[in-house]
Motif scaffolding. Structure first.
Motif, PDB file in Angstrom:
ATOM      1  N   SER A 150       0.766  -1.100  -0.292  1.00  0.00           N
ATOM      2  CA  SER A 150       0.150  -0.013  -0.077  1.00  0.00           C
ATOM      3  C   SER A 150       0.989   1.244  -0.052  1.00  0.00           C
ATOM      4  O   SER A 150       0.497   2.347  -0.781  1.00  0.00           O
ATOM      5  N   LYS A 151       1.940   1.419   0.692  1.00  0.00           N
ATOM      6  CA  LYS A 151       2.746   2.539   0.671  1.00  0.00           C
ATOM      7  C   LYS A 151       3.307   2.741  -0.593  1.00  0.00           C
ATOM      8  O   LYS A 151       3.735   3.722  -1.069  1.00  0.00           O
ATOM      9  N   LEU A 152       4.146   1.799  -1.295  1.00  0.00           N
ATOM     10  CA  LEU A 152       4.465   1.689  -2.771  1.00  0.00           C
ATOM     11  C   LEU A 152       3.429   2.366  -3.485  1.00  0.00           C
ATOM     12  O   LEU A 152       3.843   2.989  -4.371  1.00  0.00           O
ATOM     13  N   GLN A 153       2.154   1.957  -3.443  1.00  0.00           N
ATOM     14  CA  GLN A 153       1.020   2.266  -4.373  1.00  0.00           C
ATOM     15  C   GLN A 153       0.831   4.079  -3.896  1.00  0.00           C
ATOM     16  O   GLN A 153       0.724   4.689  -5.101  1.00  0.00           O
ATOM     17  N   MET A 154       0.999   4.233  -2.789  1.00  0.00           N
ATOM     18  CA  MET A 154       0.947   5.836  -2.439  1.00  0.00           C
ATOM     19  C   MET A 154       1.831   6.450  -2.760  1.00  0.00           C
ATOM     20  O   MET A 154       1.488   7.475  -3.597  1.00  0.00           O
ATOM     21  N   LEU A 155       3.093   6.145  -2.902  1.00  0.00           N
ATOM     22  CA  LEU A 155       4.321   6.798  -3.368  1.00  0.00           C
ATOM     23  C   LEU A 155       4.092   6.774  -4.939  1.00  0.00           C
ATOM     24  O   LEU A 155       4.662   8.171  -5.439  1.00  0.00           O
TER      25      LEU A 155
END
Length: 103
Positions: A57-62
């Motif tokens: 999820s963090k990678l998608q947000m970034l």
């Protein structure tokens, strides 16, 4: 003719991404540096799955923030060369920061 409302929304997203990019990168470092639980932990699968989902999820947000910062969120084919170059610079900067943390 561009949709004025959509263009205003994209400008809001860009401003938001500009303001939060650095803190989100730091949070990503913290998240990826979080160790997995020990194999004998009774909740090993649950904790490992939660951590993996959080990282994804963090990678998608970034990715979305990088697109917003570059202004590259609009229909396919409408990205200017300047927008593509800015997106490439942000990716390179992120890679450098990730590599600095590893060392």
């Amino acid at each position: 003719m561009k949709n004025r409302v959509e263009q205003q929304w994209l400008e809001i997203l860009k401003t938001f991404a500009d303001n939060y990019w650095d803190s989100e990168i730091e949070q990503a470092h913290d998240l990826f540096n979080t160790p997995y639980p020990h194999n004998d932990d009774k909740d090993y699968i649950k904790k490992t799955t939660f951590l993996d989902n959080a990282k994804r999820s963090k990678l998608q947000m970034l990715k979305y923030l990088a697109q917003s910062k570059s202004g590259a969120i609009h229909p396919t084919g409408e990205n200017s060369m300047e927008e593509k170059t800015e997106a490439a610079k942000l990716i390179q900067l992120a890679q450098q920061r990730i590599n600095e943390t590893k060392n």
